[in-house]
Design an enzyme around this catalytic site. Sequence first.
Site, PDB file in Angstrom:
ATOM      1  CB  THR A  95      -0.897   0.019   1.248  1.00 46.79           C
ATOM      2  OG1 THR A  95      -1.684  -1.167   1.261  1.00 46.79           O
ATOM      3  CG2 THR A  95      -1.817   1.238   1.233  1.00 46.79           C
TER       4      THR A  95
ATOM      5  CE  LYS B   7      -5.097  -1.738   2.395  1.00 48.09           C
ATOM      6  NZ  LYS B   7      -3.812  -2.376   2.508  1.00 48.09           N
TER       7      LYS B   7
END
Length: 296
Positions: free
Chosen positions: A97, A172
């Site tokens: 991420t 995300k």
Amino acid sequence: MSEKLGFIGLGIMGKGMALNLLKNGFDVCVWNRTESKCDELIAAGASKGNTPADVAAKTDIIFICVSDTADVEAVVLGENGVLGSLKAGSLVVDHSTISPKATTDMAVQIEAKGAKMLDAPVSGGNEGAANGTLSIMVGGDADQVERAMPYLQAMGKTITHVGDQGAGQSAKLVNQILVIGTMVSMGEALLFAEASGLDLQKTLDAVSGGAAGSWTLSNRGPQAIVRDWRPGFTIDLQQKDLRLVLEAADHVGVPAMTTSLAFNLYRSLQTQGLGHEGNHAIVKALENLVDIRIGE
Ligand code: NA7
């Protein structure tokens, strides 16, 4: 015939993901900065690359799962990085991420080599990584998503092609806004339950199956009430994701108030040296405000 796979970054998430690729019979070459973390994968049938560049030279699809934006840049663009020996036609799939903007910038450099990139961050914690049940949010070209699909399906259960490059990272961050909301609420709720003299296990049993239920409550609530702060996902990495949300929210011009609150609560735990603990230890930051301890 399946392609040759590389996997870079065998941390809490990457280890389970790479093991699931091996369990599904795929040919996987691994590399990790701390070399000893490769041992379990090699015992399970993986080969070992000497550097990220070596992995890229030996494989067709290179999966990456390292910590933060600068770390992905280090293994892709840095010395002995993937880019140095990336073959035309190869595919880089980044499961970390990181910043959506850095993702699109990196994709330009990868495409200049005749290769492609997907951003494919994951959600589901260490349990999801180990069990192959991750949610994977994918950004990039549809044909490359189709190419990666058999491998993504070995690691995840819900695989969603959300849009162009960078869109996976943005999705995300949406996921993290939602996760952090339930995490803050869980902390508040458990502290309230403790202060009200409730039995914490009975309280979890009573509320988890109803409208208040959530993944966070079901998976982290039982841990929190016995003060088990082992990480499925560390405070340091959660803090990193909240920083990415705040940066992106500023960029697109929307408020992110719960995220900001959690960012500061986690910062207080980091200053106490607790960044390695699980993100459910947010409970401790709330406890510190009133000097009440849950589950003791
Ligand atoms: P972990 O368990 O902290 O693992 C991080 C991994 O990233 C681990 O393999 C690290 O190697 C590796 N890493 C970190 N920085 C670097 C650099 N600069 N160069 C090479 N390798 C690096 O994190 P998780 O598995 O929970 O999470 C990984 C990502 O998925 C993260 O973006 C989350 O938000 C989602 P080490 O073993 O320390 O040598």
